[in-house]
Scaffold this motif. Structure first.
Motif, PDB file in Angstrom:
ATOM      1  N   TYR A 103       2.946 -96.258  82.436  1.00  0.00           N
ATOM      2  CA  TYR A 103       1.837 -96.433  81.497  1.00  0.00           C
ATOM      3  C   TYR A 103       2.123 -95.756  80.156  1.00  0.00           C
ATOM      4  O   TYR A 103       2.749 -94.703  80.106  1.00  0.00           O
ATOM      5  N   SER A 175      -4.684-102.377  73.967  1.00  0.00           N
ATOM      6  CA  SER A 175      -4.878-102.433  75.417  1.00  0.00           C
ATOM      7  C   SER A 175      -4.898-101.015  75.972  1.00  0.00           C
ATOM      8  O   SER A 175      -4.376-100.081  75.360  1.00  0.00           O
ATOM      9  N   ILE A 176      -5.513-100.871  77.141  1.00  0.00           N
ATOM     10  CA  ILE A 176      -5.593 -99.575  77.818  1.00  0.00           C
ATOM     11  C   ILE A 176      -4.845 -99.695  79.140  1.00  0.00           C
ATOM     12  O   ILE A 176      -5.168-100.535  79.980  1.00  0.00           O
ATOM     13  N   ASP A 177      -3.836 -98.855  79.323  1.00  0.00           N
ATOM     14  CA  ASP A 177      -3.054 -98.869  80.558  1.00  0.00           C
ATOM     15  C   ASP A 177      -3.714 -98.027  81.648  1.00  0.00           C
ATOM     16  O   ASP A 177      -3.808 -98.451  82.802  1.00  0.00           O
ATOM     17  N   PHE A 178      -4.130 -96.826  81.260  1.00  0.00           N
ATOM     18  CA  PHE A 178      -4.680 -95.862  82.222  1.00  0.00           C
ATOM     19  C   PHE A 178      -5.881 -95.188  81.585  1.00  0.00           C
ATOM     20  O   PHE A 178      -5.809 -94.765  80.425  1.00  0.00           O
ATOM     21  N   CYS A 197     -14.359-100.091  78.264  1.00  0.00           N
ATOM     22  CA  CYS A 197     -12.899-100.035  78.431  1.00  0.00           C
ATOM     23  C   CYS A 197     -12.359-101.291  79.093  1.00  0.00           C
ATOM     24  O   CYS A 197     -11.198-101.663  78.870  1.00  0.00           O
ATOM     25  N   LYS A 200     -10.384-103.992  77.268  1.00  0.00           N
ATOM     26  CA  LYS A 200      -8.977-103.811  76.915  1.00  0.00           C
ATOM     27  C   LYS A 200      -8.087-103.569  78.133  1.00  0.00           C
ATOM     28  O   LYS A 200      -6.931-103.169  78.005  1.00  0.00           O
ATOM     29  N   ALA A 201      -8.652-103.809  79.329  1.00  0.00           N
ATOM     30  CA  ALA A 201      -7.844-103.698  80.547  1.00  0.00           C
ATOM     31  C   ALA A 201      -6.971-104.929  80.707  1.00  0.00           C
ATOM     32  O   ALA A 201      -7.262-105.994  80.160  1.00  0.00           O
ATOM     33  N   HIS A 202      -5.879-104.784  81.466  1.00  0.00           N
ATOM     34  CA  HIS A 202      -4.981-105.912  81.721  1.00  0.00           C
ATOM     35  C   HIS A 202      -4.582-105.914  83.189  1.00  0.00           C
ATOM     36  O   HIS A 202      -5.054-105.092  83.986  1.00  0.00           O
ATOM     37  N   ASN A 204      -2.171-104.888  84.924  1.00  0.00           N
ATOM     38  CA  ASN A 204      -1.595-103.701  85.544  1.00  0.00           C
ATOM     39  C   ASN A 204      -2.317-102.405  85.204  1.00  0.00           C
ATOM     40  O   ASN A 204      -1.813-101.317  85.507  1.00  0.00           O
ATOM     41  N   SER A 205      -3.476-102.505  84.572  1.00  0.00           N
ATOM     42  CA  SER A 205      -4.229-101.301  84.207  1.00  0.00           C
ATOM     43  C   SER A 205      -4.737-100.577  85.451  1.00  0.00           C
ATOM     44  O   SER A 205      -4.946-101.172  86.507  1.00  0.00           O
ATOM     45  N   PHE A 207      -7.886 -97.733  86.220  1.00  0.00           N
ATOM     46  CA  PHE A 207      -8.994 -96.875  85.822  1.00  0.00           C
ATOM     47  C   PHE A 207      -9.265 -95.909  86.972  1.00  0.00           C
ATOM     48  O   PHE A 207      -9.333 -96.321  88.131  1.00  0.00           O
TER      49      PHE A 207
END
Length: 262
Positions: A103, A175-178, A197, A200-202, A204-205, A207
């Motif tokens: 990430y 985008s937000i990875d973690f 949030c 902007k998740a994808h 492979n994100s 949370f």
């Protein structure tokens, strides 16, 4: 018969022997359970001990659910460190998860003294950490702590009411990875921050939600999140809940054994 959340967890949690999801089996066996110690962790834990002994006082600005232990706005740093700190084991878990999934863009909703943030920043040098703190004095102390330990990844401290600061930063982030949600431990803000949030998740994100069994409101928020149409796999480790959005995975909710108290 009524069971407290912790007893309910111990009665329902399973280990790898009952897992039929290859993704969760591998993650649980090789990342969640496989704890590791790194030399730089010693420096973070030495800083924790320093905070646990500090008689410095802070004037706390609290936009969240508040402390169950101390309602006074004037608190010694040692009290903040004692009652609001996350365990070293949790910091190490985040370190492993970030490395495992590689990430880069990391949101930390709730800086506090910055100890967990330092674990996040230690995992990947080319990551960028955005950490959010409502209290200016606490944020200043966290910044001082970041200077004491040279974080491998850059840390940007965003100060102010998360109801205002989060929207702006999410809008500015591709985008937000973690993301680690450890801010306002109430139902409505937790769900709202999640949905903000989520934009902007994808695929492979990841949370992570803190204290999912802290109160009936947090348990209700966790139930809402696990049932959300965008969520596929969730893992309840009692102290935290992991949320994935992997579209190729069947929708499944797991309760897994993890020694969260160390």
């Amino acid at each position: 018969m009524f069971l407290s959340p912790i007893f309910r967890y111990f009665f329902t949690a399973q280990n790898e022997h009952g897992l039929h999801s290859p993704f969760v089996f591998d993650l649980y066996l090789n990342t969640i359970k496989k704890d590791t110690l790194k030399p730089r962790f010693e420096a973070i834990e030495a800083l924790r001990n320093e905070m646990l002994q500090s008689r410095e006082t802070l004037t706390i600005t609290d936009f969240g659910a508040g402390s169950k232990v101390n309602a006074s706005p004037i608190r010694e740093v040692r009290d903040v460190a004692k009652h609001s700190k996350k365990s070293a084991q949790l910091g190490r878990l985040f370190y492993r998860l970030i490395q495992h999934f590689n990430y880069s863009t990391i949101f930390d909703l709730g800086t506090s003294l910055g100890l967990t943030t330092l674990y996040l920043a230690s995992a990947k040098p080319d990551a960028h950490i955005f950490t959010f703190e409502g209290c200016p004095e606490t944020a200043n102390l966290a910044r001082r702590n970041f200077k004491k330990i040279d974080a491998l990844a850059p840390i940007e401290v965003i100060v102010g009411n998360l109801d205002e600061t989060l929207n702006a930063q999410v809008a500015a982030t591709p985008s937000i990875d973690f993301a680690f949600f450890d801010a306002n431990h109430r139902y409505e803000p937790t769900v709202r921050y999640f949905e903000t949030c989520l934009t902007k998740a994808h695929e492979n994100s990841l949370f992570v939600f803190d204290d999912i069994h802290w109160s009936p409101e947090m348990e209700a928020a966790w139930q809402y999140i696990t049932q959300h149409s965008s969520v596929t796999v969730t893992i309840d480790l009692f102290s935290v809940g992991l949320v994935f959005f992997r579209k190729k995975q069947p929708k499944q909710n797991f309760v897994l054994r993890w020694r969260f108290w160390r």
